[in-house]
Scaffold this motif. Structure first.
Motif, PDB file in Angstrom:
ATOM      1  N   VAL A 153       5.608  13.027   7.673  1.00  0.00           N
ATOM      2  CA  VAL A 153       4.529  12.040   8.386  1.00  0.00           C
ATOM      3  C   VAL A 153       3.563  11.321   7.302  1.00  0.00           C
ATOM      4  N   VAL A 154       2.990  10.357   7.943  1.00  0.00           N
ATOM      5  CA  VAL A 154       2.056   9.661   7.024  1.00  0.00           C
ATOM      6  C   VAL A 154       0.691   9.710   7.817  1.00  0.00           C
ATOM      7  N   LEU A 155      -0.358  10.347   7.005  1.00  0.00           N
ATOM      8  CA  LEU A 155      -1.692  10.305   7.785  1.00  0.00           C
ATOM      9  C   LEU A 155      -2.411   9.108   7.142  1.00  0.00           C
ATOM     10  N   LEU A 214       3.026  13.870   3.960  1.00  0.00           N
ATOM     11  CA  LEU A 214       3.483  15.016   3.969  1.00  0.00           C
ATOM     12  C   LEU A 214       4.819  15.283   4.354  1.00  0.00           C
ATOM     13  N   LYS A 215       5.622  15.940   3.601  1.00  0.00           N
ATOM     14  CA  LYS A 215       7.225  16.148   3.708  1.00  0.00           C
ATOM     15  C   LYS A 215       7.331  17.508   3.585  1.00  0.00           C
ATOM     16  N   PRO A 216       8.428  17.852   4.216  1.00  0.00           N
ATOM     17  CA  PRO A 216       9.262  19.300   3.829  1.00  0.00           C
ATOM     18  C   PRO A 216       9.831  18.936   2.435  1.00  0.00           C
ATOM     19  N   ASP A 271      -2.258   0.055  -3.737  1.00  0.00           N
ATOM     20  CA  ASP A 271      -3.142   1.305  -3.856  1.00  0.00           C
ATOM     21  C   ASP A 271      -2.374   2.659  -3.390  1.00  0.00           C
ATOM     22  N   ARG A 272      -2.606   3.630  -4.357  1.00  0.00           N
ATOM     23  CA  ARG A 272      -2.147   4.946  -3.712  1.00  0.00           C
ATOM     24  C   ARG A 272      -3.126   5.934  -3.989  1.00  0.00           C
ATOM     25  N   SER A 273      -4.555   5.565  -3.594  1.00  0.00           N
ATOM     26  CA  SER A 273      -5.602   6.494  -3.988  1.00  0.00           C
ATOM     27  C   SER A 273      -5.877   7.474  -2.925  1.00  0.00           C
ATOM     28  N   GLN A 282       0.944  -1.249   0.150  1.00  0.00           N
ATOM     29  CA  GLN A 282      -0.021   0.100  -0.187  1.00  0.00           C
ATOM     30  C   GLN A 282       0.766   1.280  -0.009  1.00  0.00           C
ATOM     31  N   LEU A 283       0.548   2.177  -0.632  1.00  0.00           N
ATOM     32  CA  LEU A 283       1.322   3.413  -0.829  1.00  0.00           C
ATOM     33  C   LEU A 283       0.630   4.857  -0.397  1.00  0.00           C
ATOM     34  N   ALA A 284       1.387   5.740  -0.308  1.00  0.00           N
ATOM     35  CA  ALA A 284       0.858   7.201   0.080  1.00  0.00           C
ATOM     36  C   ALA A 284       0.548   8.101  -0.886  1.00  0.00           C
ATOM     37  N   ILE A 296       6.587  -1.691  17.415  1.00  0.00           N
ATOM     38  CA  ILE A 296       5.392  -1.201  16.827  1.00  0.00           C
ATOM     39  C   ILE A 296       4.883  -0.060  16.939  1.00  0.00           C
ATOM     40  N   LEU A 297       4.230   0.677  15.816  1.00  0.00           N
ATOM     41  CA  LEU A 297       3.775   2.033  15.724  1.00  0.00           C
ATOM     42  C   LEU A 297       2.344   2.123  15.876  1.00  0.00           C
ATOM     43  N   VAL A 298       1.994   2.241  17.016  1.00  0.00           N
ATOM     44  CA  VAL A 298       0.447   2.549  17.333  1.00  0.00           C
ATOM     45  C   VAL A 298       0.456   3.699  18.233  1.00  0.00           C
ATOM     46  N   VAL A 327      -1.963  10.002  12.651  1.00  0.00           N
ATOM     47  CA  VAL A 327      -0.783  10.563  11.973  1.00  0.00           C
ATOM     48  C   VAL A 327       0.522   9.939  12.744  1.00  0.00           C
ATOM     49  N   GLU A 328       1.323   9.314  11.636  1.00  0.00           N
ATOM     50  CA  GLU A 328       2.540   8.882  12.159  1.00  0.00           C
ATOM     51  C   GLU A 328       3.827   9.319  11.738  1.00  0.00           C
ATOM     52  N   CYS A 329       4.748   9.129  12.437  1.00  0.00           N
ATOM     53  CA  CYS A 329       6.198   9.595  11.560  1.00  0.00           C
ATOM     54  C   CYS A 329       6.565   8.862  10.451  1.00  0.00           C
ATOM     55  N   GLY A 365       6.434  -2.915   7.731  1.00  0.00           N
ATOM     56  CA  GLY A 365       7.022  -1.757   8.249  1.00  0.00           C
ATOM     57  C   GLY A 365       8.238  -1.360   7.706  1.00  0.00           C
ATOM     58  N   GLU A 366       9.045  -0.751   8.594  1.00  0.00           N
ATOM     59  CA  GLU A 366      10.076  -0.368   7.848  1.00  0.00           C
ATOM     60  C   GLU A 366      11.394  -0.543   8.565  1.00  0.00           C
ATOM     61  N   MET A 367      12.568  -1.082   7.995  1.00  0.00           N
ATOM     62  CA  MET A 367      13.899  -1.718   8.299  1.00  0.00           C
ATOM     63  C   MET A 367      14.732  -0.344   8.692  1.00  0.00           C
TER      64      MET A 367
HETATM   65  P1  ATP Z   1       9.074   8.307  -0.420  1.00  0.00           P
HETATM   66  O1  ATP Z   1      10.348   8.416  -1.163  1.00  0.00           O
HETATM   67  O2  ATP Z   1       8.360   9.438   0.058  1.00  0.00           O
HETATM   68  O3  ATP Z   1       9.346   7.385   0.578  1.00  0.00           O
HETATM   69  P2  ATP Z   1       7.802   6.065  -2.208  1.00  0.00           P
HETATM   70  O4  ATP Z   1       7.257   6.248  -3.343  1.00  0.00           O
HETATM   71  O5  ATP Z   1       8.880   5.389  -1.671  1.00  0.00           O
HETATM   72  O6  ATP Z   1       8.189   7.665  -1.557  1.00  0.00           O
HETATM   73  P3  ATP Z   1       5.391   6.345  -0.755  1.00  0.00           P
HETATM   74  O7  ATP Z   1       4.355   5.424  -0.917  1.00  0.00           O
HETATM   75  O8  ATP Z   1       5.218   7.585  -1.306  1.00  0.00           O
HETATM   76  O9  ATP Z   1       6.820   5.906  -1.288  1.00  0.00           O
HETATM   77  O10 ATP Z   1       5.321   6.595   0.790  1.00  0.00           O
HETATM   78  C1  ATP Z   1       5.274   5.511   1.589  1.00  0.00           C
HETATM   79  C2  ATP Z   1       6.696   5.108   2.118  1.00  0.00           C
HETATM   80  O11 ATP Z   1       7.015   5.516   3.245  1.00  0.00           O
HETATM   81  C3  ATP Z   1       6.550   3.533   2.456  1.00  0.00           C
HETATM   82  O12 ATP Z   1       7.104   2.763   1.442  1.00  0.00           O
HETATM   83  C4  ATP Z   1       7.592   3.254   3.609  1.00  0.00           C
HETATM   84  O13 ATP Z   1       8.614   3.086   3.131  1.00  0.00           O
HETATM   85  C5  ATP Z   1       7.864   4.741   4.120  1.00  0.00           C
HETATM   86  N1  ATP Z   1       7.087   4.825   5.457  1.00  0.00           N
HETATM   87  C6  ATP Z   1       7.917   5.354   6.706  1.00  0.00           C
HETATM   88  N2  ATP Z   1       7.238   5.450   7.628  1.00  0.00           N
HETATM   89  C7  ATP Z   1       6.093   5.060   7.290  1.00  0.00           C
HETATM   90  C8  ATP Z   1       4.673   4.797   8.004  1.00  0.00           C
HETATM   91  N3  ATP Z   1       4.496   5.041   9.255  1.00  0.00           N
HETATM   92  N4  ATP Z   1       3.788   4.179   7.494  1.00  0.00           N
HETATM   93  C9  ATP Z   1       3.564   3.917   5.992  1.00  0.00           C
HETATM   94  N5  ATP Z   1       4.949   4.172   5.229  1.00  0.00           N
HETATM   95  C10 ATP Z   1       5.875   4.634   5.780  1.00  0.00           C
END
Ligand code: ATP
Length: 616
Positions: free
Chosen positions: A430-432, A451-453, A443-445, A238-240, A387-389, A260-262, A312-314
């Protein structure tokens, strides 16, 4: 050399690659998407007669989605050197320089600069015949298999030179695009999938397996039941969707329950656990087993489910400063873990979602429910597995003064405040997320918003001065392989700069030969310093960060060399180096022997450049 090599590819024996090239040319030329699509469909229907032909062709049309072959290890620069050797050209020739300087264009280059395959096509046209030798798709796939499995440049060069003999310039151009995994056909992968079979995209999203998609969906009239995700098979994440400010985000999610998450800046990784079997799938479906060394015990012991998939994120946690390390050290730390080296820095996985648990997929449940499941299934360990909750995990055990990582937002002010806090903390943004939403593959809908600087892509070259050197490892062992470069302290009018401020560490972009030339020129002026006994030379300004310390300093700036660097990605704020910003993935673009040392860019001009590109 291609016979009996244990080739995996079948199919495409009766399809000439030249037919595909006509398809590509035609698709590229035609403006309307409907035409592109119908031409593609006609190709599939007319030429792919055997079931295996489909995959043989599809993997060439969607090279970025093919994971049956490993990586070629051929980015533009290496590909350029291999092609130069394969064509038996002198490195000094105009054409060789054109290839190596493809971004800027070599001598007398036209408008192709910046597009490697076009530059290569231009060079090939002068050196290759026009007649097609009738290469089949099957043969091409075999060649590409060999190219991916060959381990050194000499072997790759010889495969490329065989290929050049069996193709014409136009075919070779498309092969280069296939190798670089970007055909620029002006058609989305979604449309290709759709023409292939109405269920192809769905099936690919939950399996990331192009071969399986081609095998299962042979008949367009036969629909495939929607398949759910499975442990062991990567799912497209899933994408943002990007938004420009907090109010835009708030408006989009108006009336929803919003978390809203970091936005952590690491590697997006899906952890698949099947008892003791673990996969670490990245966004391009590769299984990063190197993460197992630092993580497998933690995961097997602290995930209370036999089977599950975490999203998640490594990242790397730095225990000495009690925060996540800046982006870019994952591989280094994974390697250190494999070698059993002790360090303050360790891999840390931050799970922000759960997709599967026990024997069921939970992607159809709401995010709120998934967060509850996540809390039941994962026992967090500080700095290792988090975990991020909103009210648990990373937030529950945070030390006083540490930033908060996730909140439930009740107003746009909440979002804005949280966002500003993360920016101050130098996080990525942040990610909302809509707490009622389900998790949808690929999905990126707009269920997730980011939201990034604003970040910068410097429009012009940055001319910086080499002020130090770092020894390399492996084949660069014992020699300076990377450089510490600096920006000038703004000099008084009509004077030369007196001090240089450390800016970033750079090693790539130059060939071994070019690097050797720089090192040979600077060698007489390299001075080793013993830390912390000796302070760096006074005309260099550095921070106290040990990571920045070069192995050698250049004795005096007047003796040094200017290099132009570029950076593909964003400019980041920095603590490691003394300048207020540094570059991510910097690359030497050109060595400027023609520029005197004092023409180094100064910090103020650089900051102005950053701000002007930022629009602030
Ligand atoms: P970007 O370069 O901004 O990461 P992107 O195309 O790689 O862009 P996006 O779908 O736009 O990816 O942004 C989601 C990405 O943000 C995820 O793939 C993940 O790696 C990262 N991320 C970091 N923290 C979170 C979080 N709390 N929730 C979801 N994604 C997160």
């Amino acid at each position: 050399a291609l016979d009996g090599g244990g080739n995996s590819s079948v199919g495409g024996e009766d399809i000439k690659f030249s037919v595909m090239v006509s398809l590509f040319q035609w698709m590229q030329k035609s403006k309307s998407s409907a035409k592109k699509r119908s031409k593609f469909r006609k190709f599939i229907d007319t030429f792919c007669r055997k079931p295996q032909d489909n995959f043989a062709a599809m993997r060439l049309i969607l090279p970025g989605l093919d994971r049956e072959r490993g990586s070629y290890g051929l980015k533009e620069h290496v590909l350029a050197t291999c092609l130069i050797d394969a064509l038996a050209m002198s490195r000094e020739s105009d054409d060789a320089r054109r290839l190596l300087n493809w971004r800027k264009g070599g001598p007398k280059t036209g408008s192709n600069a910046g597009n490697f395959s076009l530059v290569a096509a231009e060079v090939l046209q002068r050196r290759q015949g026009m007649a097609s030798a009738g290469l089949t798709i099957k043969e091409l796939n075999d060649f590409l298999d060999h190219l991916a499995s060959s381990e050194n440049r000499a072997e790759k060069t010889s495969i490329l030179s065989d290929l050049i003999r069996k193709t014409n310039a136009q075919e070779m151009k498309w092969i280069i695009m296939i190798i670089l995994k970007d055909l620029k056909l002006g058609i989305s992968e979604k449309s290709i999938f759709h023409e292939f079979h109405p269920d192809a995209e769905d099936l690919f999203n939950v399996t990331c397996d192009l071969k399986l998609v081609c095998e299962k969906l042979r008949d367009r009239s036969q629909r495939h039941k929607r398949q759910d995700i499975e442990v062991g098979k990567p799912v497209r994440p899933q994408l943002a969707l990007r938004v420009s400010n907090a109010s835009a985000a708030w408006k989009k999610l108006y009336g929803k329950e919003v978390v809203v998450e970091c936005k952590f800046d690491g590697d997006r990784i899906q952890i698949h656990k099947n008892n003791s079997e673990l996969n670490f799938f990245s966004r391009n479906f590769l299984d990063h087993q190197e993460y197992a060394h630092g993580m497998s015990d933690v995961i097997t012991q602290n995930i209370l489910a036999d089977k599950c998939i975490l999203d998640g994120e490594m990242l790397v946690w730095d225990a000495s400063i009690n925060r996540f390390a800046e982006f870019g050290s994952n591989q280094e730390i994974a390697k250190a873990a494999r070698e059993g080296l002790d360090s303050d820095r360790q891999l840390c996985y931050v799970a922000f979602d759960i997709l599967y648990v026990g024997d069921t997929s939970v992607i159809h449940r709401s995010l709120k429910e998934r967060q509850e499941i996540l809390q039941k299934v994962v026992m967090p360990i500080k700095g290792r597995l988090e975990i991020l909750v909103p009210n648990g995990g990373l937030n529950a055990h945070r030390l006083s003064g540490e930033p908060c990582w996730s909140i439930i937002a009740r107003s746009v002010d909440d979002v804005d405040k949280f966002f500003k806090g993360t920016v101050e903390n130098r996080d990525e943004g942040v990610v909302l997320k809509d707490l009622t939403s389900k998790w949808e593959p690929s999905d990126r809908s707009g269920k997730w918003l980011k939201l990034k600087p604003d970040y910068v892509r410097p429009g012009s070259d940055l001319d910086v001065l080499i002020i130090g050197g770092y020894y390399g490892s492996g084949r660069h062992g014992g020699e300076v392989a990377q450089f510490l470069v600096g920006l000038a302290e703004p000099p008084a009018p009509n004077t030369y700069p007196r001090r240089f401020i450390s800016f970033c560490r750079v090693g790539t972009g130059v060939s071994d030969e070019e690097r050797n030339t720089i090192v040979t020129r600077l060698k007489p002026y390299f001075r080793k310093y013993e830390y912390p006994k000796q302070a760096p030379p006074t005309f260099y300004q550095v921070t106290n960060n040990a990571k920045e310390r070069p192995d050698v300093w250049v004795e005096s700036p007047e003796k040094s060399i200017i290099v132009s660097i570029t950076s593909d990605i964003r400019t980041i704020r920095t603590e490691v180096f003394a300048a207020p910003y540094s570059l991510r993935f910097p690359r030497i673009d050109k060595v400027r022997y023609d520029k005197p040392w004092h023409e180094c860019l100064d910090v103020q001009s650089f900051v102005d450049l950053v701000h002007s590109t930022n629009g602030t």
